[in-house]
Design an enzyme around this catalytic site. Structure first.
Site, mmCIF file in Angstrom:
data_model
loop_
_atom_site.group_PDB
_atom_site.id
_atom_site.type_symbol
_atom_site.label_atom_id
_atom_site.label_comp_id
_atom_site.label_asym_id
_atom_site.label_seq_id
_atom_site.Cartn_x
_atom_site.Cartn_y
_atom_site.Cartn_z
ATOM 1 N N LYS A 176 -15.786 -36.682 19.713
ATOM 2 C CA LYS A 176 -14.395 -37.037 19.402
ATOM 3 C C LYS A 176 -13.677 -37.427 20.695
ATOM 4 O O LYS A 176 -13.870 -36.775 21.740
ATOM 5 C CB LYS A 176 -13.716 -35.833 18.739
ATOM 6 C CG LYS A 176 -12.320 -36.108 18.214
ATOM 7 C CD LYS A 176 -11.770 -34.865 17.512
ATOM 8 C CE LYS A 176 -10.402 -35.087 16.914
ATOM 9 N NZ LYS A 176 -9.877 -33.902 16.208
ATOM 10 N N SER A 221 -8.234 -34.913 11.750
ATOM 11 C CA SER A 221 -8.187 -36.000 12.690
ATOM 12 C C SER A 221 -9.551 -36.410 13.250
ATOM 13 O O SER A 221 -9.661 -37.456 13.886
ATOM 14 C CB SER A 221 -7.267 -35.620 13.860
ATOM 15 O OG SER A 221 -7.765 -34.490 14.531
ATOM 16 N N SER A 268 -8.925 -30.107 11.277
ATOM 17 C CA SER A 268 -9.307 -31.476 11.641
ATOM 18 C C SER A 268 -10.797 -31.772 11.693
ATOM 19 O O SER A 268 -11.180 -32.932 11.715
ATOM 20 C CB SER A 268 -8.703 -31.845 12.989
ATOM 21 O OG SER A 268 -7.435 -32.403 12.782
HETATM 22 N N1 GLN Z 1 -3.259 -31.690 9.871
HETATM 23 C C1 GLN Z 1 -3.264 -30.823 10.999
HETATM 24 C C2 GLN Z 1 -2.195 -31.284 11.989
HETATM 25 O O1 GLN Z 1 -1.873 -32.419 11.971
HETATM 26 C C3 GLN Z 1 -4.618 -30.809 11.601
HETATM 27 C C4 GLN Z 1 -4.722 -31.115 13.034
HETATM 28 C C5 GLN Z 1 -5.991 -30.702 13.704
HETATM 29 O O2 GLN Z 1 -6.734 -29.841 13.243
HETATM 30 N N2 GLN Z 1 -6.212 -31.265 14.877
HETATM 31 O O3 GLN Z 1 -1.700 -30.521 12.747
#
Ligand code: GLN
Length: 472
Positions: free
Chosen positions: A69, A144, A168
């Protein structure tokens, strides 16, 4: 498609050629990448083979192609965090997890797409365009860590790294019929991870099978002197685990939370629970009354931490180009490069922490977090909590980003593991109209071995391993 563990077995018996496996992956990339957009940067096959020559017989991941990532630092490889702010940033060092993968012979072939600074659930909020779901190109791949999940799902890498602050890594795994495990807080070093919300996040392995998850997590786990939040443990052993006896599993199902899922998800999760019951697992119904409030607590804490973390992008350290004629003007221009969602989060986070409001929001959320953790700790020593990974099927491209509240709610089932710091594994349980549906199990801190054991037997039960999507 063959899993890493299967490939390694064949290679060690010399009944397969590692170069053929590498070619297969690069053919998939050639076919699917233009449609899916899983990678932000990608090396060529020639470079991968050259690295293989240099890393031959080095360790447990020798010849295995890894996607990382793009919020995890890689030396000499751009690390953008999906943001215009860092679009030309090349770190002078490797994240500890990357260093460990390389040391074991893993070949990092590219950096995968993500929502800007990992803030999102669909990978549509990337400055590099959305990632599409290889099972259905009209749908998102989740986020994400959507790039890592999509690359796995179309066979564009062997294993991958994601990060999981509030789901994410698990959410995109569930939208692409792949696997992910969010480790116990402190089990994996965050050194070199571009921070979003430090008290919540963990780098998480992603794979097409449970065995592969176990292998990657084993390699990246353990104490790191460069990250003071890592637990004082050596590498955790995960590759010697046999499947759990399903008759011995004790499962708790939070009825009030499952109730809010879309009907296709509800149908599939109940079918899965019934299968476990038929196999002899003990099923208990529970109620997590605080479930919805936990989502507000998560976003309050995450945004507060984000606003503080993102203050470093002032145009002095990053990015380094000369933008303005004086300090104020320079910083202003540098910070204009943030996308709208990141700006929203910085503003909200700053407000949450401001004098006169801090007690009402941040302190309140921290209290709620403690209650969630205490309540969960009591439960997870007795049973594995099962939940869907997402309340919905993979949304259509463009469907969720219009309204931040519905976007935030996609992680309602995931954030509780991050608030409590407990581990959670997400795995595919079925499909509805060709779209993947996933579920997850949560357990006590450092219960990773239990999750892998349960995951192995669930994978046998569902038969959903090593899957590759067919839409591209
Ligand atoms: N939807 C969550 C957020 O936007 C997940 C983010 C993540 O795990 N990086 O904070």
């Amino acid at each position: 498609m063959m899993t890493v563990t299967e490939k390694l077995r064949l290679i060690s018996k010399e009944s397969a050629d590692i170069i053929d496996f590498i070619e297969e992956i690069f053919n998939n990339i050639k076919r699917c990448e233009p449609k899916v957009n899983a990678y932000i940067s990608l090396d060529s096959m020639e470079i991968a083979i050259e690295r293989l020559m240099n890393s031959m017989d080095k360790g447990k991941l020798s010849g295995i192609l890894v996607a990382v990532k793009d919020n995890i630092s890689t030396m000499y490889m751009p690390t953008t965090a999906g943001s215009k702010v860092l679009y030309d940033y090349v770190p002078p060092f490797d994240a500890t997890v990357v260093e460990r993968i390389k040391k074991d012979g893993g070949i990092i072939i590219g950096k995968t797409n993500l929502d800007e600074f990992a803030m999102g659930s669909t990978t549509e909020l990337s400055a590099f365009g959305p990632t599409r779901n290889p099972w259905n190109l009209e749908r998102v791949a989740g986020g994400s860590s959507g790039g890592s999940a999509a690359a796995l799902a179309y066979g564009g890498c062997d294993i991958a790294l994601g990060s999981d602050t509030g789901g994410s890594a698990r959410l995109p795994a569930s939208y692409t019929a792949t696997y992910s495990l969010k480790p116990t807080y402190g089990l994996v070093s965050r050194y070199g991870l571009i921070p979003y919300a430090n008290s919540l996040e963990q780098i998480s392995p992603m794979a097409r099978s449970v065995e592969d998850l176990a292998l990657l997590l084993e390699i990246i786990s353990g104490w790191d002197k460069k990250d003071a939040t890592t637990l004082g443990l050596k590498r955790i052993k995960l590759t010697d685990i046999s499947p759990a006896d399903l008759k011995e599993l004790r499962i708790c199902i939070p009825l009030n939370l499952i109730d809010i899922a879309e009907k296709e998800v509800k149908r599939e999760i109940w079918r899965f629970i019934k299968r476990l019951e038929t196999e002899g697992s003990r099923i208990d119904e529970i109620d997590l009354a605080w479930g919805k409030e936990a989502l507000s607590a998560y976003y309050t804490i995450a945004l507060a931490e984000a606003s503080s973390n993102l203050s470093r992008y002032d145009g002095i350290l990053y990015p380094t180009e000369n933008l303005g004629k004086n300090y104020r003007n320079h910083v202003l221009l540098a910070r204009k490069k943030f996308g709208f969602e990141v700006k929203r989060r910085i503003l909200l986070g700053t407000f949450i922490l401001s004098e006169g409001y801090k007690d009402r929001y941040y302190v309140m959320a921290a209290r709620l977090r403690r209650l969630v953790r205490e309540n969960l700790m009591k439960l997870v020593t007795k049973c594995l909590i099962v939940l869907p990974t997402s309340p919905t099927l993979p949304p259509r491209i463009g469907e969720k980003i219009k309204d931040p509240i519905t976007l935030y709610a996609l992680d309602i089932y995931n954030i509780i593991a991050n608030l409590a710091g407990i581990p959670a594994i997400s795995f595919p349980i079925g499909f509805s109209s060709g779209l993947p549906i996933g579920a997850q199990l949560m357990t006590e801190p450092l219960g990773e071995r239990k999750l892998i054991a349960a995951g192995l037997s669930i994978e046998e039960l569902t038969g959903l391993r090593g899957m590759v999507a067919d839409a591209c």
